[in-house]
Design an enzyme around this catalytic site. Structure first.
Site, mmCIF file in Angstrom:
data_model
loop_
_atom_site.group_PDB
_atom_site.id
_atom_site.type_symbol
_atom_site.label_atom_id
_atom_site.label_comp_id
_atom_site.label_asym_id
_atom_site.label_seq_id
_atom_site.Cartn_x
_atom_site.Cartn_y
_atom_site.Cartn_z
ATOM 1 C CB ILE A 92 -0.948 0.000 1.211
ATOM 2 C CG1 ILE A 92 -1.962 -1.146 1.071
ATOM 3 C CG2 ILE A 92 -1.681 1.330 1.335
ATOM 4 C CD1 ILE A 92 -2.895 -1.281 2.252
ATOM 5 C CG ASP A 137 0.240 13.108 13.589
ATOM 6 O OD1 ASP A 137 0.141 14.302 13.221
ATOM 7 O OD2 ASP A 137 0.745 12.227 12.887
ATOM 8 C CE LYS A 142 2.006 1.739 11.054
ATOM 9 N NZ LYS A 142 1.592 2.793 12.000
ATOM 10 C CB VAL A 159 1.744 0.240 4.766
ATOM 11 C CG1 VAL A 159 0.341 -0.188 5.164
ATOM 12 C CG2 VAL A 159 2.294 1.239 5.775
ATOM 13 N N GLY A 186 8.055 3.795 2.687
ATOM 14 C CA GLY A 186 8.786 5.004 3.021
ATOM 15 C C GLY A 186 10.099 4.680 3.692
ATOM 16 N N GLY A 187 10.735 5.736 4.208
ATOM 17 C CA GLY A 187 12.045 5.561 4.815
ATOM 18 C C GLY A 187 12.020 4.744 6.082
#
Length: 527
Positions: free
Chosen positions: A17, A132, A40, A25, A20-21
């Site tokens: 999905i 967040d 994850k 996912v 990233g760094g």
């Protein structure tokens, strides 16, 4: 796709999905539940703080079992990598919804906002601050279910034990952060989440953020001063309820914001009560089902409240007829509207001055038609006698409120306790008065019944007791007293005398109608 493993742990991988760094996912399939899940994967190695933060997210989610929060199924380690298995929400995040719709109707905005408030309320009750809150972390399913996600930088009331967030460190998304979070993310509380919710509400209602997403000194200064364009100036159709919520939620001083999410929920629920929430959720689902295409939401009207209107009309009708009934009974309609057809009739009774105006004797008047053998009572005509204010030393006069009657012959019954007087009267078109002078009827002989009781034993001692009456300054036995001299409408004194007992004296005002007297003496033995 060399990067796509066939399985991870017990999960069958379907697709990637995002990547990233810090990690990847995946969309995968739970082997036993046969349900799609999100995996994850934390790819950063050699950084204990990030690894502990990842683990902390799993621990937080484990405590959050709530329909408005993304559910966690599993936390596991495979090889040198850490994984979290989460609920898969088949839909899209709120930021993607806003990207295609730009602005949401007030009612759907408040529906999404309410579900997010429920999620936060539950998290706060567990001592967890999300830190967040933003549209990207709010997921909306194709069935219009709203769930809060990504507790990666959330703090708990146990944070000090592990000290994962250092003092002076800034965590969060700048556009949604309150001033205090820029200074120190570690020390913020649930009011920071309330601030971010207010920014998100602003964005849903207006299609823009109150502050841009940069960390420039100018932006930070605006956030600290709370300088932004009021939502009503961007769009006058925005509900005043939403504008007031935003204004208080994003105040720069946390002490001046809402201190808890509960009053916000109450306000939103009251607002949504005026709308069909099922209809709102159906249209939210259509927005999600439309994918990347914008959906033209039909006009949303308030509920018709048919039941409430019927109840209101019924109440008004009842009140109207109650008013009419009251005005009819009180004679106002007859006096002012039907005066040409009805004549007011008042009845008065004159009693001797010895009668007590505060007497507990009920005095009532009844009015009957005198046109046939049955003599029917005139409906609503019963009256209670009220003593006049200007009574003098010679007599006590009682009078009724007027009864409105058509001209004709009537009979009046006056009831005074056990006594009844009838009077026939003819009513003409002019005001009528019926008078009864009862002064000649109010002097009657009194019959006295005496009873004596031993105060200590409760035994009746009447046969051993003599009852006396005070006459011309002397006590005279009732057995030897001339009974014809005992008359009503006066004050009499009686005494109970028994050998070995203390005497008991009764001083009694005998009203004009009290012609039978019962005396019970409670006698105490002499010491």
């Amino acid at each position: 796709m060399a990067d796509l493993p066939e399985t991870i742990g017990k999960y069958k991988v379907i697709s990637i999905i995002a990547k990233g760094g810090m990690g990847t996912v995946y969309k995968a399939l739970h082997p036993s539940l046969k349900r799609e899940v999100i995996l994850k994967k934390l790819t950063i190695r050699g950084n204990p703080a990030i690894r502990e933060r990842f683990k902390r997210e799993a621990q937080i989610l484990l405590d959050l079992q709530n329909p408005y929060i993304v559910h966690m199924y599993d936390y596991f380690i495979e090889g040198s990598y850490h994984y979290i298995a989460l609920e898969f929400v088949d839909g899209m995040s709120l930021d993607k919804v806003l990207k295609k719709q730009v602005v949401l109707p007030n009612q759907i905005t408040m529906l999404i906002f309410l579900d997010a408030c429920y999620a936060l309320s539950y998290a706060h009750s567990k001592g967890i601050v999300h830190r967040d809150i933003k549209p990207g972390n709010l997921l909306i399913s194709k069935r219009a279910g709203v769930k809060l996600a990504d507790f990666g930088i959330a703090s708990t009331d146990k944070e000090s034990e592990d000290d994962l967030t250092q003092s002076g460190v800034t965590l969060g998304t700048p556009s949604y952060m309150p001033p205090e979070q820029f200074a120190d993310s570690k020390s913020v509380d649930k009011r920071a989440d309330i601030y971010a919710m207010g920014v998100m509400l602003y964005e849903m209602a207006t299609g823009s953020k109150p502050f841009n997403g940069s960390l420039s000194p100018e932006t930070v200064a605006q956030i600290q001063k709370g300088k932004y364009i009021p939502p009503e100036k961007l769009d006058k159709s925005i509900s005043p309820v939403i504008c007031r919520l935003i204004k208080k939620m994003i105040r720069p001083d946390p002490k001046k914001r809402y201190q808890d999410i509960a009053p916000i929920i109450k306000i939103v629920k009251k607002y949504l009560k005026e709308y069909d929430t099922r209809f709102l959720r159906e249209n939210l689902a259509r927005i999600i089902l439309a994918g990347d295409k914008s959906f033209n939401v039909p006009k949303i009207e308030p509920k018709k409240h048919t039941g409430r209107k019927i109840a209101l009309i019924a109440s008004c009708v009842i009140a109207f007829f109650a008013g009419i009934f009251y005005l009819w009974n009180e004679g106002f309609i007859h006096k002012y509207l039907l005066r040409a057809y009805y004549t007011p009739l008042s009845v008065s009774i004159t009693l001797p001055a010895t009668a007590s105006p505060q007497s507990d004797l009920p005095l009532r008047a009844f009015f009957f038609e005198n046109d046939n053998e049955e003599i029917p009572e005139v409906k609503g005509s019963r009256r209670v006698f009220i003593p006049e204010e200007n009574n003098n030393a010679q007599a006590v006069v009682y009078r009724t409120e007027p009864v409105y009657l058509r001209p004709g012959e009537y009979r009046i019954k006056v009831a005074a306790g056990p006594y009844v007087w009838w009077k026939s009267i003819r009513v003409e078109k002019k005001d009528a008065f019926a008078k009864l002078d009862l002064r000649s009827y109010t002097s009657r002989n009194i019959t006295v019944h005496g009873t004596a009781i031993d105060a200590d034993t409760g035994k009746e001692i009447t046969s051993d007791t003599k009852f006396q009456v005070l006459s011309e300054g002397k006590w005279v036995s009732l057995d030897n007293f001339d009974k014809s001299r005992l008359k009503t409408a006066g004050v009499w004194k009686f005494k109970a005398v028994a050998k070995g007992y203390q005497e008991e004296i009764f001083s009694l005002l005998i009203d004009w109608y009290q012609d039978e007297l019962f005396i019970t003496a409670l006698l105490h033995k002499k010491e």
